[in-house]
Design a protein around this motif. Structure first.
Motif, PDB file in Angstrom:
ATOM      1  N   GLY A  84       0.780  -1.233   0.000  1.00 57.54           N
ATOM      2  CA  GLY A  84       0.000   0.000   0.000  1.00 57.54           C
ATOM      3  C   GLY A  84       0.814   1.288   0.000  1.00 57.54           C
ATOM      4  N   ILE A  85       0.428   2.199   0.906  1.00 64.21           N
ATOM      5  CA  ILE A  85       1.044   3.529   0.971  1.00 64.21           C
ATOM      6  C   ILE A  85       2.537   3.418   1.257  1.00 64.21           C
ATOM      7  CG2 ILE A  85       1.122   5.635   2.385  1.00 64.21           C
ATOM      8  CD1 ILE A  85      -1.986   5.277   2.720  1.00 64.21           C
ATOM      9  N   GLY A  86       2.920   2.524   2.152  1.00 66.43           N
ATOM     10  CA  GLY A  86       4.336   2.378   2.514  1.00 66.43           C
ATOM     11  C   GLY A  86       5.180   1.917   1.336  1.00 66.43           C
ATOM     12  N   ARG A  87       4.666   0.928   0.587  1.00 64.04           N
ATOM     13  CA  ARG A  87       5.434   0.446  -0.576  1.00 64.04           C
ATOM     14  C   ARG A  87       5.562   1.547  -1.630  1.00 64.04           C
ATOM     15  NH1 ARG A  87       3.917  -5.077  -3.524  1.00 64.04           N
ATOM     16  NH2 ARG A  87       5.288  -5.913  -1.902  1.00 64.04           N
ATOM     17  N   ALA A  88       4.449   2.206  -1.954  1.00 63.13           N
ATOM     18  CA  ALA A  88       4.503   3.253  -2.985  1.00 63.13           C
ATOM     19  C   ALA A  88       5.462   4.363  -2.570  1.00 63.13           C
ATOM     20  CB  ALA A  88       3.100   3.824  -3.221  1.00 63.13           C
ATOM     21  N   THR A  89       5.468   4.694  -1.294  1.00 64.23           N
ATOM     22  CA  THR A  89       6.354   5.761  -0.812  1.00 64.23           C
ATOM     23  C   THR A  89       7.810   5.312  -0.854  1.00 64.23           C
ATOM     24  OG1 THR A  89       4.567   6.577   0.585  1.00 64.23           O
ATOM     25  CG2 THR A  89       6.780   7.359   1.103  1.00 64.23           C
ATOM     26  N   ALA A  90       8.053   4.068  -0.471  1.00 64.18           N
ATOM     27  CA  ALA A  90       9.427   3.554  -0.515  1.00 64.18           C
ATOM     28  C   ALA A  90       9.964   3.614  -1.948  1.00 64.18           C
ATOM     29  CB  ALA A  90       9.466   2.129   0.024  1.00 64.18           C
ATOM     30  N   ILE A  91       9.133   3.236  -2.901  1.00 65.46           N
ATOM     31  CA  ILE A  91       9.566   3.239  -4.310  1.00 65.46           C
ATOM     32  C   ILE A  91       9.812   4.682  -4.774  1.00 65.46           C
ATOM     33  CG2 ILE A  91       8.758   2.779  -6.675  1.00 65.46           C
ATOM     34  CD1 ILE A  91       7.413   0.211  -5.470  1.00 65.46           C
ATOM     35  N   GLU A  92       8.913   5.599  -4.402  1.00 65.02           N
ATOM     36  CA  GLU A  92       9.082   6.998  -4.817  1.00 65.02           C
ATOM     37  C   GLU A  92      10.323   7.621  -4.140  1.00 65.02           C
ATOM     38  OE1 GLU A  92       7.614   8.253  -7.324  1.00 65.02           O
ATOM     39  OE2 GLU A  92       8.567  10.219  -7.116  1.00 65.02           O
ATOM     40  N   PHE A  93      10.532   7.278  -2.872  1.00 72.43           N
ATOM     41  CA  PHE A  93      11.745   7.767  -2.187  1.00 72.43           C
ATOM     42  C   PHE A  93      12.997   7.303  -2.951  1.00 72.43           C
ATOM     43  CE2 PHE A  93      11.265   9.168   2.484  1.00 72.43           C
ATOM     44  CZ  PHE A  93      10.059   9.794   2.249  1.00 72.43           C
ATOM     45  N   ALA A  94      13.013   6.037  -3.329  1.00 77.64           N
ATOM     46  CA  ALA A  94      14.188   5.512  -4.040  1.00 77.64           C
ATOM     47  C   ALA A  94      14.366   6.237  -5.366  1.00 77.64           C
ATOM     48  CB  ALA A  94      14.026   4.007  -4.258  1.00 77.64           C
ATOM     49  N   ARG A  95      13.247   6.482  -6.063  1.00 79.06           N
ATOM     50  CA  ARG A  95      13.338   7.245  -7.332  1.00 79.06           C
ATOM     51  C   ARG A  95      13.917   8.631  -7.108  1.00 79.06           C
ATOM     52  NH1 ARG A  95       7.864   5.401  -9.109  1.00 79.06           N
ATOM     53  NH2 ARG A  95       8.253   3.727 -10.595  1.00 79.06           N
ATOM     54  N   GLN A  96      13.672   9.178  -5.911  1.00 79.70           N
ATOM     55  CA  GLN A  96      14.139  10.536  -5.604  1.00 79.70           C
ATOM     56  C   GLN A  96      15.516  10.528  -4.937  1.00 79.70           C
ATOM     57  OE1 GLN A  96      12.677  13.179  -6.702  1.00 79.70           O
ATOM     58  NE2 GLN A  96      10.768  12.252  -7.385  1.00 79.70           N
ATOM     59  N   GLY A  97      16.197   9.387  -4.986  1.00 81.15           N
ATOM     60  CA  GLY A  97      17.592   9.345  -4.553  1.00 81.15           C
ATOM     61  C   GLY A  97      17.820   8.994  -3.102  1.00 81.15           C
ATOM     62  N   SER A  98      16.741   8.612  -2.386  1.00 81.72           N
ATOM     63  CA  SER A  98      16.881   8.259  -0.969  1.00 81.72           C
ATOM     64  C   SER A  98      17.381   6.814  -0.825  1.00 81.72           C
ATOM     65  CB  SER A  98      15.519   8.406  -0.287  1.00 81.72           C
ATOM     66  OG  SER A  98      15.566   7.935   1.035  1.00 81.72           O
ATOM     67  N   HIS A  99      18.174   6.583   0.217  1.00 83.90           N
ATOM     68  CA  HIS A  99      18.535   5.217   0.602  1.00 83.90           C
ATOM     69  C   HIS A  99      17.468   4.770   1.596  1.00 83.90           C
ATOM     70  CE1 HIS A  99      22.326   5.945  -1.371  1.00 83.90           C
ATOM     71  NE2 HIS A  99      22.453   7.050  -0.642  1.00 83.90           N
ATOM     72  N   VAL A 100      16.748   3.700   1.268  1.00 83.89           N
ATOM     73  CA  VAL A 100      15.528   3.357   1.988  1.00 83.89           C
ATOM     74  C   VAL A 100      15.701   2.081   2.803  1.00 83.89           C
ATOM     75  CG1 VAL A 100      13.094   2.787   1.693  1.00 83.89           C
ATOM     76  CG2 VAL A 100      14.163   4.400   0.137  1.00 83.89           C
ATOM     77  N   ALA A 101      15.226   2.129   4.045  1.00 81.94           N
ATOM     78  CA  ALA A 101      15.054   0.903   4.842  1.00 81.94           C
ATOM     79  C   ALA A 101      13.566   0.742   5.090  1.00 81.94           C
ATOM     80  CB  ALA A 101      15.797   1.023   6.165  1.00 81.94           C
ATOM     81  N   ILE A 102      13.040  -0.444   4.834  1.00 79.92           N
ATOM     82  CA  ILE A 102      11.617  -0.658   5.081  1.00 79.92           C
ATOM     83  C   ILE A 102      11.444  -1.692   6.186  1.00 79.92           C
ATOM     84  CG2 ILE A 102      10.666   0.060   2.850  1.00 79.92           C
ATOM     85  CD1 ILE A 102      10.732  -2.884   2.017  1.00 79.92           C
ATOM     86  N   VAL A 103      10.465  -1.423   7.029  1.00 77.39           N
ATOM     87  CA  VAL A 103      10.171  -2.314   8.154  1.00 77.39           C
ATOM     88  C   VAL A 103       8.739  -2.792   7.988  1.00 77.39           C
ATOM     89  CG1 VAL A 103      10.039  -2.536  10.661  1.00 77.39           C
ATOM     90  CG2 VAL A 103      11.679  -0.923   9.630  1.00 77.39           C
ATOM     91  N   ASP A 104       8.548  -4.107   8.016  1.00 79.05           N
ATOM     92  CA  ASP A 104       7.188  -4.636   7.881  1.00 79.05           C
ATOM     93  C   ASP A 104       7.113  -6.007   8.528  1.00 79.05           C
ATOM     94  OD1 ASP A 104       4.738  -3.724   5.713  1.00 79.05           O
ATOM     95  OD2 ASP A 104       4.611  -5.734   6.587  1.00 79.05           O
ATOM     96  N   LEU A 105       5.954  -6.299   9.083  1.00 80.12           N
ATOM     97  CA  LEU A 105       5.678  -7.605   9.697  1.00 80.12           C
ATOM     98  C   LEU A 105       5.692  -8.709   8.642  1.00 80.12           C
ATOM     99  CD1 LEU A 105       4.925  -8.434  12.600  1.00 80.12           C
ATOM    100  CD2 LEU A 105       2.532  -8.018  12.009  1.00 80.12           C
ATOM    101  N   ASP A 106       5.276  -8.367   7.438  1.00 81.48           N
ATOM    102  CA  ASP A 106       5.135  -9.334   6.348  1.00 81.48           C
ATOM    103  C   ASP A 106       6.475  -9.415   5.602  1.00 81.48           C
ATOM    104  OD1 ASP A 106       4.608 -10.647   3.964  1.00 81.48           O
ATOM    105  OD2 ASP A 106       2.616  -9.750   3.716  1.00 81.48           O
ATOM    106  N   GLU A 107       7.243 -10.450   5.942  1.00 76.51           N
ATOM    107  CA  GLU A 107       8.615 -10.542   5.417  1.00 76.51           C
ATOM    108  C   GLU A 107       8.642 -10.687   3.904  1.00 76.51           C
ATOM    109  OE1 GLU A 107      11.055 -13.380   7.434  1.00 76.51           O
ATOM    110  OE2 GLU A 107      12.701 -13.152   6.013  1.00 76.51           O
ATOM    111  N   ALA A 108       7.719 -11.484   3.340  1.00 75.55           N
ATOM    112  CA  ALA A 108       7.717 -11.689   1.879  1.00 75.55           C
ATOM    113  C   ALA A 108       7.397 -10.374   1.165  1.00 75.55           C
ATOM    114  CB  ALA A 108       6.695 -12.768   1.514  1.00 75.55           C
TER     115      ALA A 108
END
Ligand SMILES: NC(=O)c1ccc[n+]([C@@H]2O[C@H](COP(=O)([O-])OP(=O)(O)OC[C@H]3O[C@@H](n4cnc5c(N)ncnc54)[C@H](O)[C@@H]3O)[C@@H](O)[C@H]2O)c1
Length: 270
Positions: A28-52
């Protein structure tokens, strides 16, 4: 916790070099934001209960040439949160941006919400934001930073049958203002976003509670609640979060931004 994965990011500028933690980044929102952050040059760490799901977001980011550290953890567990932030500092070298976004939305009134559900919603939707704030803000004190907390239009208004959720999201706005007041002098900005209905797995789980032949008309009724005539897409939220994470918003802190197609701007919806 899963092994870190990294690759080289390139080409984008709005978040160039910023190291970000995004909770609920598996969907959802977290995934879309992580992808947009990466497109904008950010180094991203994502935390989620759902490992897959976490791994899938990382795969998509790395496919775009970005950098991603996927961390499978429960955001409501203080030990796991501290371990996640320590891993991010170890691998990425620091943190400038925290997007506190993971959330759950069970139904229930005061008469039908049991103690375990009440506690779980407050722990995941609210306590986790405090846990991540206290673990990451020390990393931001010397050079400044940006914390963005996902509330909801249900953090501004009531909603039937969502007692714990509405309570937790109102709490997110209080937490945001308190953190903003405490850390503004250190140039650590803290803002909240209030999405209206957004097309994510959370929404689809809601729709699936209705009989199949009623789902389209239910979705249409959600669209009509938003004066703009539609529900939002996760990318609509992601773009606002990029702005709040970037230096373009350097004078904005303690703000509560509705991303809701006008939902909260009308007293009566026609
Ligand atoms: N979708 C909407 O209409 C809407 C509207 C307003 C606010 N929000 C808020 O936006 C945020 C994201 O919602 P979404 O629609 O993308 O939901 P989603 O269910 O699609 O994604 C939420 C993510 O959070 C993760 N998560 C849940 N509990 C967790 C925990 N304890 N630890 C770690 N990760 C956990 C899930 O695994 C999932 O990947 C939530 O805070 C939600 O309340 C959503």
């Amino acid at each position: 916790m899963v092994a870190p994965q990294t690759s080289i990011s390139s080409g984008a500028v709005r978040l160039a070099g910023k190291r970000a933690i995004i909770t609920g980044g598996g969907h959802g929102i977290g995934r879309a934001t992580a992808i947009e952050f990466a497109r904008q040059g950010s180094h991203v760490a994502i935390v989620d209960l759902d490992e897959a799901a976490c791994q899938e977001t990382a795969r998509q980011i790395i496919g775009l040439g970005g950098t991603c550290l996927p961390l499978a953890a429960d955001v409501s567990d203080a030990g796991e949160v501290d371990q996640c932030v320590a891993s991010v500092v170890d691998v990425l070298g620091g943190v400038e941006v925290l997007f506190n976004n993971a959330g759950v939305m069970p139904e229930g009134t005061a008469l039908t919400t049991d103690m375990a559900t009440w506690q779980r919603v407050l722990d995941v939707n609210l306590k986790a934001m405090y846990l991540f704030a206290r673990a990451t803000i020390p990393q931001m004190l010397s050079g400044g930073g940006s914390v963005i907390n996902t509330a909801s239009v249900q953090g501004l208004l009531g909603h039937p049958n969502r007692l714990a959720y509405v309570t937790s999201k109102h709490g997110v706005i209080g937490l945001t203002r308190a953190l903003a007041a405490d850390h503004a002098a250190a140039k650590v900005r803290v803002n909240a976003i209030c999405p209206g209905t957004i097309d994510t797995p959370m929404l689809h789980r809601e729709l699936e509670k209705a009989p199949e032949d009623e789902r389209e008309s239910l979705l249409q009724s959600y669209r009509e609640l938003h004066p703009i005539g539609d529900i939002g897409q996760p990318e609509d939220v992601a773009h606002a979060v990029v702005f709040l994470a970037s230096d373009e918003s350097r004078f904005i802190t303690g703000a509560v931004l509705a991303i809701d197609g006008g939902y909260t701007s009308l007293v009566v919806h026609e």
